[in-house]
Design a protein around this motif. Structure first.
Motif, short mmCIF file in Angstrom:
data_model
loop_
_atom_site.label_atom_id
_atom_site.label_comp_id
_atom_site.label_asym_id
_atom_site.label_seq_id
_atom_site.Cartn_x
_atom_site.Cartn_y
_atom_site.Cartn_z
N ILE A 138 0.84 -1.21 0.00
CA ILE A 138 0.00 0.00 0.00
C ILE A 138 0.87 1.26 0.00
CG2 ILE A 138 -1.69 1.35 1.33
CD1 ILE A 138 -2.91 -1.03 -0.13
N GLU A 139 1.91 1.28 0.82
CA GLU A 139 2.81 2.44 0.85
C GLU A 139 3.54 2.60 -0.48
OE1 GLU A 139 5.45 2.87 4.14
OE2 GLU A 139 3.83 2.83 5.60
N PHE A 153 2.54 1.56 -3.45
CA PHE A 153 1.58 1.97 -4.48
C PHE A 153 1.15 3.42 -4.28
CE2 PHE A 153 -2.34 2.09 -6.91
CZ PHE A 153 -1.97 1.41 -8.05
N SER A 154 1.00 3.85 -3.05
CA SER A 154 0.65 5.25 -2.77
C SER A 154 1.74 6.18 -3.26
CB SER A 154 0.42 5.45 -1.27
OG SER A 154 -0.69 4.72 -0.84
N PHE A 155 2.99 5.80 -3.04
CA PHE A 155 4.14 6.57 -3.53
C PHE A 155 4.09 6.65 -5.06
CE2 PHE A 155 8.31 5.90 -5.53
CZ PHE A 155 8.87 7.16 -5.32
N THR A 208 1.56 6.41 -7.01
CA THR A 208 0.45 7.27 -7.41
C THR A 208 0.85 8.74 -7.31
OG1 THR A 208 -1.15 5.61 -6.70
CG2 THR A 208 -1.96 7.88 -6.93
N ALA A 209 1.51 9.11 -6.24
CA ALA A 209 1.97 10.50 -6.07
C ALA A 209 2.96 10.88 -7.17
CB ALA A 209 2.59 10.69 -4.69
#
Length: 95
Positions: A37-38, A40-42, A44-45
């Motif tokens: 999750i971390e 993938f969040s990175f 995305t940013a």
């Protein structure tokens, strides 16, 4: 975009985190996160910044690991765009 010469590349390397490595015509960085999750969040940013700048990374994600390689295909080497995106990536990581 004009391809940087060796002196310009070395100077630009000083503007980005030391975790970036120069390998041939690319700058590379591997980043480990706590979980998917971390990671993938990175990604995305970074994708939002990359799309806005019109410059997209070569990257790979496996679970909590993201590998990034930056290069300007049209210039067949490194340009200011690559280092600008690397600086933006470094800022995302510091948040």
């Amino acid at each position: 975009m004009t391809k940087l010469n060796e002196e310009e590349i070395q100077s630009s390397m000083g503007l980005i985190d030391q975790a970036w490595l120069l390998k041939g015509k690319f700058i590379h960085r591997e980043i480990l996160f706590k979980n998917f999750i971390e990671a993938f969040s990175f990604m995305t940013a970074v994708a939002l910044v990359a799309e806005k700048s019109g410059h997209h990374p070569n990257w790979k994600n496996v679970y909590n690991k993201v590998n990034i390689a930056l290069n300007t295909h049209d210039a067949d080497g490194l340009t200011k765009k690559d280092f600008d995106l690397a600086v933006a990536i470094d800022k995302i990581l510091k948040k």
